[in-house]
Design a protein around this motif. Structure first.
Motif, mmCIF file in Angstrom:
data_model
loop_
_atom_site.group_PDB
_atom_site.id
_atom_site.type_symbol
_atom_site.label_atom_id
_atom_site.label_comp_id
_atom_site.label_asym_id
_atom_site.label_seq_id
_atom_site.Cartn_x
_atom_site.Cartn_y
_atom_site.Cartn_z
ATOM 1 N N PRO A 27 14.581 30.837 26.458
ATOM 2 C CA PRO A 27 15.956 31.280 26.739
ATOM 3 C C PRO A 27 16.533 32.123 25.602
ATOM 4 N N PHE A 28 17.176 33.204 25.992
ATOM 5 C CA PHE A 28 17.907 34.137 25.120
ATOM 6 C C PHE A 28 17.003 34.992 24.243
ATOM 7 N N ALA A 29 15.680 34.883 24.341
ATOM 8 C CA ALA A 29 14.776 35.687 23.506
ATOM 9 C C ALA A 29 14.944 37.179 23.801
ATOM 10 N N SER A 30 14.926 37.554 25.060
ATOM 11 C CA SER A 30 15.081 38.972 25.428
ATOM 12 C C SER A 30 16.480 39.470 25.104
ATOM 13 N N ILE A 31 17.465 38.642 25.358
ATOM 14 C CA ILE A 31 18.852 39.034 25.095
ATOM 15 C C ILE A 31 19.037 39.316 23.604
ATOM 16 N N VAL A 32 18.553 38.410 22.751
ATOM 17 C CA VAL A 32 18.661 38.594 21.304
ATOM 18 C C VAL A 32 17.890 39.836 20.871
ATOM 19 N N LYS A 33 16.701 40.034 21.443
ATOM 20 C CA LYS A 33 15.892 41.207 21.097
ATOM 21 C C LYS A 33 16.644 42.497 21.426
ATOM 22 N N TYR A 34 17.251 42.543 22.614
ATOM 23 C CA TYR A 34 18.007 43.730 23.006
ATOM 24 C C TYR A 34 19.223 43.952 22.104
ATOM 25 N N LEU A 35 19.954 42.885 21.830
ATOM 26 C CA LEU A 35 21.182 43.013 21.043
ATOM 27 C C LEU A 35 20.910 43.338 19.575
ATOM 28 N N SER A 36 19.765 42.924 19.059
ATOM 29 C CA SER A 36 19.480 43.154 17.645
ATOM 30 C C SER A 36 18.680 44.432 17.395
ATOM 31 N N SER A 37 18.235 45.106 18.436
ATOM 32 C CA SER A 37 17.432 46.317 18.266
ATOM 33 C C SER A 37 18.293 47.455 17.732
#
Length: 164
Positions: free
Chosen positions: A34-44
């Protein structure tokens, strides 16, 4: 009838977007964190990732808002939790099918974002119902809003070439 017809058109668009926009076997990835992709997108920091991130994060929410509204209207006597369960079930089923047939990325974050959109749709319907109050007027407002959205769903379903 207008509400059901537009809902059917919307569901056809969802099926096309989520399951039929890629060739079977073209993509298979699974994320169960959970939230791995979301964090990846937001931190890119990559500029190219920003557009994809916006489309993924906001798109997954926006595309399920109408679903939440329609399901809440169809199940207006059901408790909100059962309506949310229906939305979760549909979202999880889509992700499983995407994974099985390799027609997209199966991502728990998509389920989270889809459910957020569905819940926004449920609350939107509940707000509409509390403002309008009379069941026949709610049905009339839903029919008018459905008819107003008809050109949008027709455009997305028949005109736009979905390339993902």
């Amino acid at each position: 009838m207008a509400i059901f017809a537009v809902f059917a058109l919307y569901v056809a668009f969802l099926l096309r977007l989520l399951l039929l926009s890629r060739a079977p076997g073209s993509e298979r990835s699974i994320n169960l964190i959970p939230f791995a992709s979301i964090v990846k997108y937001l931190s890119s920091q990559s500029s190219g990732t920003g557009r994809v991130a916006f489309a993924n994060l906001v798109g997954n929410i926006l595309i399920f808002i109408p679903f939440g509204v329609y399901v809440a209207w169809l199940r207006r006597r059901a408790t909100p939790w059962l309506t949310i369960l229906a939305i979760v079930s549909v979202s999880v089923t889509v992700e499983i099918i995407q994974g099985l047939f390799a027609v997209g990325a199966s991502d728990i974050d998509d389920v989270i974002l889809n459910c957020a959109g569905g819940v926004i749709g449920i609350f939107t319907f509940r707000l509409l119902s509390s403002v309008v109050r009379d069941a026949s007027r709610v049905r009339t407002v839903m029919a008018v809003l459905s008819l107003l959205s008809l050109p949008v769903w027709c455009y997305f379903l028949f005109i736009v070439r979905l390339r993902m």
